[in-house]
Design a protein around this motif. Structure first.
Motif, PDB file in Angstrom:
ATOM      1  N   ILE A  30       0.761  -1.150   0.488  1.00 59.95           N
ATOM      2  CA  ILE A  30       0.140  -0.052  -0.175  1.00 59.95           C
ATOM      3  C   ILE A  30       0.641   1.087  -0.274  1.00 59.95           C
ATOM      4  O   ILE A  30       2.018   0.870   0.577  1.00 59.95           O
ATOM      5  CB  ILE A  30      -0.901   0.206   1.617  1.00 59.95           C
ATOM      6  CG1 ILE A  30      -1.510  -1.265   1.173  1.00 59.95           C
ATOM      7  CG2 ILE A  30      -1.400   1.527   1.054  1.00 59.95           C
ATOM      8  CD1 ILE A  30      -2.064  -1.239   2.612  1.00 59.95           C
ATOM      9  N   GLY A  31       0.505   2.122  -0.757  1.00 61.37           N
ATOM     10  CA  GLY A  31       1.586   3.138  -0.747  1.00 61.37           C
ATOM     11  C   GLY A  31       2.302   3.064  -1.945  1.00 61.37           C
ATOM     12  O   GLY A  31       2.726   4.336  -2.605  1.00 61.37           O
ATOM     13  N   ALA A  32       2.687   1.782  -2.724  1.00 67.58           N
ATOM     14  CA  ALA A  32       3.474   1.677  -3.779  1.00 67.58           C
ATOM     15  C   ALA A  32       2.492   2.406  -5.003  1.00 67.58           C
ATOM     16  O   ALA A  32       1.589   2.677  -4.840  1.00 67.58           O
ATOM     17  CB  ALA A  32       3.551   0.637  -4.541  1.00 67.58           C
ATOM     18  N   PRO A  33       3.320   2.654  -5.737  1.00 69.90           N
ATOM     19  CA  PRO A  33       2.939   3.835  -7.178  1.00 69.90           C
ATOM     20  C   PRO A  33       2.159   3.010  -7.856  1.00 69.90           C
ATOM     21  O   PRO A  33       0.488   3.452  -8.407  1.00 69.90           O
ATOM     22  CB  PRO A  33       3.943   4.181  -8.155  1.00 69.90           C
ATOM     23  CG  PRO A  33       5.085   4.170  -7.814  1.00 69.90           C
ATOM     24  CD  PRO A  33       4.978   3.150  -6.286  1.00 69.90           C
ATOM     25  N   ALA A  34       1.772   2.051  -8.236  1.00 70.23           N
ATOM     26  CA  ALA A  34       0.787   0.668  -8.927  1.00 70.23           C
ATOM     27  C   ALA A  34      -0.375  -0.090  -7.744  1.00 70.23           C
ATOM     28  O   ALA A  34      -0.574  -1.589  -8.193  1.00 70.23           O
ATOM     29  CB  ALA A  34       1.759  -0.086  -9.522  1.00 70.23           C
ATOM     30  N   ASP A  35      -0.503   1.015  -6.555  1.00 72.81           N
ATOM     31  CA  ASP A  35      -1.176  -0.294  -5.766  1.00 72.81           C
ATOM     32  C   ASP A  35      -2.658  -0.396  -5.829  1.00 72.81           C
ATOM     33  O   ASP A  35      -3.303  -0.976  -5.073  1.00 72.81           O
ATOM     34  CB  ASP A  35      -0.407  -0.445  -4.128  1.00 72.81           C
ATOM     35  CG  ASP A  35      -1.430   1.124  -3.685  1.00 72.81           C
ATOM     36  OD1 ASP A  35      -2.107   2.831  -4.927  1.00 72.81           O
ATOM     37  OD2 ASP A  35      -1.700   1.676  -2.428  1.00 72.81           O
ATOM     38  N   GLY A  36      -3.257   0.799  -6.952  1.00 70.44           N
ATOM     39  CA  GLY A  36      -4.376   0.632  -6.991  1.00 70.44           C
ATOM     40  C   GLY A  36      -4.925   1.127  -6.599  1.00 70.44           C
ATOM     41  O   GLY A  36      -6.602   1.425  -6.827  1.00 70.44           O
ATOM     42  N   THR A  37      -4.738   2.061  -5.395  1.00 71.41           N
ATOM     43  CA  THR A  37      -5.433   3.328  -4.582  1.00 71.41           C
ATOM     44  C   THR A  37      -6.033   4.272  -5.340  1.00 71.41           C
ATOM     45  O   THR A  37      -5.258   5.078  -5.849  1.00 71.41           O
ATOM     46  CB  THR A  37      -4.623   3.320  -3.436  1.00 71.41           C
ATOM     47  OG1 THR A  37      -4.156   2.258  -2.837  1.00 71.41           O
ATOM     48  CG2 THR A  37      -5.419   4.262  -2.536  1.00 71.41           C
ATOM     49  N   GLN A  38      -6.633   5.051  -5.010  1.00 68.45           N
ATOM     50  CA  GLN A  38      -8.103   6.258  -5.730  1.00 68.45           C
ATOM     51  C   GLN A  38      -8.027   7.261  -4.713  1.00 68.45           C
ATOM     52  O   GLN A  38      -8.517   6.326  -3.235  1.00 68.45           O
ATOM     53  CB  GLN A  38      -8.772   5.751  -6.289  1.00 68.45           C
ATOM     54  CG  GLN A  38      -8.671   4.933  -7.500  1.00 68.45           C
ATOM     55  CD  GLN A  38      -9.763   4.588  -8.144  1.00 68.45           C
ATOM     56  OE1 GLN A  38     -11.228   5.308  -8.355  1.00 68.45           O
ATOM     57  NE2 GLN A  38      -9.964   4.098  -9.171  1.00 68.45           N
ATOM     58  N   VAL A  39      -8.170   8.197  -5.222  1.00 68.05           N
ATOM     59  CA  VAL A  39      -9.099   9.105  -3.877  1.00 68.05           C
ATOM     60  C   VAL A  39     -10.401   9.763  -4.212  1.00 68.05           C
ATOM     61  O   VAL A  39     -10.306  10.264  -5.418  1.00 68.05           O
ATOM     62  CB  VAL A  39      -7.745  10.884  -3.700  1.00 68.05           C
ATOM     63  CG1 VAL A  39      -8.589  11.443  -2.681  1.00 68.05           C
ATOM     64  CG2 VAL A  39      -6.338   9.606  -2.481  1.00 68.05           C
ATOM     65  N   TRP A  40     -11.081   9.351  -3.106  1.00 66.83           N
ATOM     66  CA  TRP A  40     -12.573  10.053  -3.701  1.00 66.83           C
ATOM     67  C   TRP A  40     -12.859  11.138  -3.147  1.00 66.83           C
ATOM     68  O   TRP A  40     -12.560  11.246  -2.074  1.00 66.83           O
ATOM     69  CB  TRP A  40     -13.754   8.661  -3.553  1.00 66.83           C
ATOM     70  CG  TRP A  40     -13.427   7.815  -4.532  1.00 66.83           C
ATOM     71  CD1 TRP A  40     -12.247   7.903  -5.850  1.00 66.83           C
ATOM     72  CD2 TRP A  40     -14.701   7.354  -5.197  1.00 66.83           C
ATOM     73  NE1 TRP A  40     -12.303   6.585  -6.398  1.00 66.83           N
ATOM     74  CE2 TRP A  40     -14.405   5.630  -6.446  1.00 66.83           C
ATOM     75  CE3 TRP A  40     -16.025   6.379  -4.563  1.00 66.83           C
ATOM     76  CZ2 TRP A  40     -15.153   5.073  -6.761  1.00 66.83           C
ATOM     77  CZ3 TRP A  40     -16.720   5.785  -5.533  1.00 66.83           C
ATOM     78  CH2 TRP A  40     -15.917   5.291  -6.257  1.00 66.83           C
ATOM     79  N   ARG A  41     -13.837  11.661  -2.771  1.00 71.93           N
ATOM     80  CA  ARG A  41     -14.686  12.875  -2.686  1.00 71.93           C
ATOM     81  C   ARG A  41     -15.939  12.800  -2.835  1.00 71.93           C
ATOM     82  O   ARG A  41     -16.513  12.911  -3.079  1.00 71.93           O
ATOM     83  CB  ARG A  41     -14.143  14.676  -3.103  1.00 71.93           C
ATOM     84  CG  ARG A  41     -14.811  15.418  -1.761  1.00 71.93           C
ATOM     85  CD  ARG A  41     -13.928  16.838  -1.773  1.00 71.93           C
ATOM     86  NE  ARG A  41     -14.383  17.662  -1.732  1.00 71.93           N
ATOM     87  CZ  ARG A  41     -14.260  19.187  -1.476  1.00 71.93           C
ATOM     88  NH1 ARG A  41     -12.970  19.476  -2.106  1.00 71.93           N
ATOM     89  NH2 ARG A  41     -14.411  19.703  -0.399  1.00 71.93           N
TER      90      ARG A  41
END
Length: 184
Positions: A30-41
């Motif tokens: 988690i936190g790696a460039p390709a970890d798949g995490t998105q930021v939503w508002r």
């Protein structure tokens, strides 16, 4: 919509999916460039607090932004990865969202079905008066679509969910590599 007003997409539960996520690779930290995490508002424009659930994803509250511009950190009970987030009236919630495919002892195929399984194929459906992509009138026809691993993001309040606070969430999961293949 404009620079000072939110963009509202009038999409109903039967309209085509717009949230298409790709499952995170559990081997990637988690936190790696390709970890798949998105930021939503997520905008809290209802008159009461709602519990919003995003199935197939882990959520983490980053902060809350009041409509007066006040930024508040997450409360102690909101720290860590969750599936449900509280959305208060007149407050936006900023979350980190990480799509996660559960570890299963069996294979699951993609969900290929009609947009509205209760109606015949080819009929006009949907509540979208204009396309959310280009603003032109949209014609939504009940047809077969590949919804990947089909999940929903929805309000936990039954009345809100029944009134349309529910949208499809498509989780794309890479198939397992075939084994036992030979070539001649």
């Amino acid at each position: 919509a404009g620079p000072l007003s939110p963009a509202t997409l009038p999409l109903g539960a039967d309209d085509p999916a717009t949230e298409i996520l790709f499952a995170a690779d559990p081997a990637v930290a988690i936190g790696a460039p390709a970890d798949g995490t998105q930021v939503w508002r997520i905008v809290g424009n209802s008159r009461q607090t709602e519990a919003l659930r995003l199935d197939g994803c882990d959520l983490q509250v980053i902060n809350r932004v009041g409509w007066d511009g006040t930024i508040r950190p997450p409360e102690p009970g909101e720290l860590g990865w969750k599936e449900v987030v509280r959305v208060n009236p007149h407050e936006d919630v900023v979350v980190a969202l990480r799509p996660v495919a559960p570890a299963l002892p069996f294979k699951i195929g993609d969900s290929v079905r009609l947009l509205d399984p209760t109606r015949p194929a080819g009929v006009r459906i949907g509540s979208t008066p204009v396309s959310p992509f280009d603003g032109r009138p949209a014609l939504v026809v009940n047809q077969l679509v590949n919804l990947g691993w089909e999940y929903r993001w929805h309000s936990q309040l039954g009345g809100h969910r029944d009134l349309g606070t529910s949208r499809p969430l498509v989780l794309r999961v890479s198939p397992k590599a075939p084994t036992g293949l030979t070539a001649t």
